[in-house]
Design a protein around this motif. Structure first.
Motif, short mmCIF file in Angstrom:
data_model
loop_
_atom_site.label_atom_id
_atom_site.label_comp_id
_atom_site.label_asym_id
_atom_site.label_seq_id
_atom_site.Cartn_x
_atom_site.Cartn_y
_atom_site.Cartn_z
N THR A 1 0.84 -1.21 0.00
CA THR A 1 0.00 0.00 0.00
C THR A 1 0.87 1.25 0.00
OG1 THR A 1 -1.75 -1.17 1.17
CG2 THR A 1 -1.81 1.23 1.26
N ILE A 2 1.93 1.27 0.79
CA ILE A 2 2.82 2.43 0.83
C ILE A 2 3.46 2.65 -0.54
CG2 ILE A 2 4.98 3.34 1.78
CD1 ILE A 2 4.16 2.12 4.47
N GLU A 3 3.95 1.59 -1.15
CA GLU A 3 4.56 1.71 -2.48
C GLU A 3 3.55 2.27 -3.48
OE1 GLU A 3 7.88 -1.84 -2.53
OE2 GLU A 3 5.75 -2.39 -2.70
N GLN A 4 2.32 1.80 -3.42
CA GLN A 4 1.28 2.31 -4.32
C GLN A 4 1.02 3.79 -4.08
OE1 GLN A 4 -2.04 -0.28 -3.55
NE2 GLN A 4 -1.22 -1.92 -4.82
N GLN A 5 0.94 4.20 -2.82
CA GLN A 5 0.70 5.60 -2.49
C GLN A 5 1.84 6.50 -2.97
OE1 GLN A 5 0.16 5.38 1.75
NE2 GLN A 5 -1.99 4.77 1.58
N VAL A 6 3.07 6.02 -2.79
CA VAL A 6 4.22 6.81 -3.23
C VAL A 6 4.26 6.88 -4.75
CG1 VAL A 6 6.76 6.89 -3.26
CG2 VAL A 6 5.54 6.41 -1.13
N LEU B 1 1.69 6.87 -6.72
CA LEU B 1 0.66 7.85 -7.09
C LEU B 1 1.15 9.28 -6.86
CD1 LEU B 1 -2.57 6.10 -5.76
CD2 LEU B 1 -1.93 6.50 -8.16
N ALA B 2 1.84 9.52 -5.74
CA ALA B 2 2.39 10.85 -5.47
C ALA B 2 3.44 11.21 -6.52
CB ALA B 2 2.98 10.90 -4.07
N ALA B 3 4.29 10.26 -6.87
CA ALA B 3 5.30 10.51 -7.90
C ALA B 3 4.64 10.77 -9.25
CB ALA B 3 6.25 9.32 -7.99
N ASP B 4 3.62 9.99 -9.59
CA ASP B 4 2.90 10.21 -10.85
C ASP B 4 2.32 11.61 -10.92
OD1 ASP B 4 3.42 7.64 -11.77
OD2 ASP B 4 1.46 6.84 -11.16
N ALA B 5 1.73 12.08 -9.84
CA ALA B 5 1.13 13.43 -9.82
C ALA B 5 2.22 14.49 -10.02
CB ALA B 5 0.37 13.66 -8.52
N LEU B 6 3.34 14.32 -9.35
CA LEU B 6 4.45 15.27 -9.47
C LEU B 6 4.98 15.28 -10.91
CD1 LEU B 6 7.38 15.57 -6.95
CD2 LEU B 6 7.80 15.51 -9.38
N GLY C 1 6.99 18.08 -22.07
CA GLY C 1 6.60 16.70 -21.82
C GLY C 1 7.62 16.00 -20.94
N CYS C 2 7.19 14.89 -20.36
CA CYS C 2 8.07 14.15 -19.45
C CYS C 2 7.64 12.69 -19.43
CB CYS C 2 7.96 14.77 -18.05
SG CYS C 2 9.04 14.03 -16.84
N GLU C 3 8.61 11.80 -19.59
CA GLU C 3 8.35 10.36 -19.56
C GLU C 3 9.19 9.72 -18.46
OE1 GLU C 3 9.54 6.47 -22.21
OE2 GLU C 3 9.28 8.38 -23.25
N SER C 4 8.55 8.93 -17.63
CA SER C 4 9.21 8.25 -16.52
C SER C 4 9.27 6.76 -16.83
CB SER C 4 8.39 8.48 -15.24
OG SER C 4 8.87 7.72 -14.17
N ARG C 5 10.45 6.16 -16.61
CA ARG C 5 10.62 4.72 -16.85
C ARG C 5 11.59 4.15 -15.82
NH1 ARG C 5 13.55 7.88 -19.99
NH2 ARG C 5 15.60 7.25 -20.68
N ASN C 6 11.70 2.85 -15.77
CA ASN C 6 12.59 2.17 -14.81
C ASN C 6 12.30 2.64 -13.38
OD1 ASN C 6 13.89 0.95 -17.04
ND2 ASN C 6 15.23 2.72 -17.23
N ARG C 7 11.06 2.60 -13.01
CA ARG C 7 10.58 3.16 -11.75
C ARG C 7 10.67 2.15 -10.60
NH1 ARG C 7 6.40 6.95 -12.85
NH2 ARG C 7 4.96 5.82 -11.54
N ALA C 8 11.04 2.67 -9.43
CA ALA C 8 11.10 1.81 -8.25
C ALA C 8 10.81 2.63 -7.00
CB ALA C 8 12.48 1.17 -8.12
N VAL C 9 10.24 1.98 -6.00
CA VAL C 9 10.01 2.60 -4.69
C VAL C 9 10.67 1.72 -3.65
CG1 VAL C 9 8.30 3.22 -2.94
CG2 VAL C 9 7.83 3.68 -5.35
N GLN C 10 11.44 2.35 -2.78
CA GLN C 10 12.06 1.67 -1.64
C GLN C 10 11.48 2.29 -0.38
OE1 GLN C 10 16.30 2.24 -1.43
NE2 GLN C 10 16.44 1.28 0.57
N CYS C 11 10.80 1.49 0.42
CA CYS C 11 10.21 1.98 1.67
C CYS C 11 11.28 1.96 2.76
CB CYS C 11 9.02 1.13 2.08
SG CYS C 11 7.66 1.24 0.92
N VAL C 12 11.50 3.10 3.39
CA VAL C 12 12.45 3.19 4.49
C VAL C 12 11.74 2.81 5.79
CG1 VAL C 12 13.95 4.75 5.81
CG2 VAL C 12 13.80 4.95 3.30
#
Length: 141
Positions: A3-8, A10-15, A69-80
């Motif tokens: 859930t935390i990874e999903q929330q982060v 979504l926050a990254a996507d919005a940014l 425009g901006c394209e994001s790829r190779n995405r990862a989230v690491q929960c501290v």
């Protein structure tokens, strides 16, 4: 994905979406006031969201800066922990200035912290993408 990874994500996507649309207000709203910034193309660290926003406005007024425009790829989230997470990705941005159009191929790390129910970016580090010898001089993402 937790859930935390999903929330982060979504926050990254919005940014990233706000940046890609050059929506200055939405973009800067994704950062905490005390956020810090390290950019390879800026000589000094920017110690706050306000400092970065002032620089952004200078780029707009003096250089005609605009994000196309901006394209994001190779995405990862690491929960501290439950309140801090690190988002990394490769980012390809299309920008324009008075000098013309440019494609920027970069790597980015954004540290997010939970503030109430929201995840806000508290640190951003941007560096040029590594160039494979076979791609040297290619100039596109």
């Amino acid at each position: 994905m937790s859930t935390i990874e999903q929330q982060v994500m979504l926050a990254a996507d919005a940014l990233i979406d706000a940046f890609g649309r050059h929506d200055r207000d939405a973009y800067f709203a994704a950062f905490a006031p005390q956020a810090s910034f390290v950019f390879h193309h800026v000589a000094q660290e920017l110690p706050s969201r306000d400092a970065y926003e002032r620089l952004w406005r200078t780029w707009e007024h003096e250089d005609g800066f605009a994000v196309l425009g901006c394209e994001s790829r190779n995405r990862a989230v690491q929960c501290v922990n439950d309140d801090v997470a690190i988002f990394t990705h490769s980012v390809c941005s299309k920008v324009s200035t008075g000098a013309g159009f440019q494609t920027l191929d970069e790597r980015e790390t954004i540290v997010f912290a939970r503030t109430g129910r929201r995840w806000l970016a508290v640190h951003e580090h941007l560096s040029p993408a590594a160039v494979e010898p076979a791609q040297a001089g290619a100039g596109t993402c």
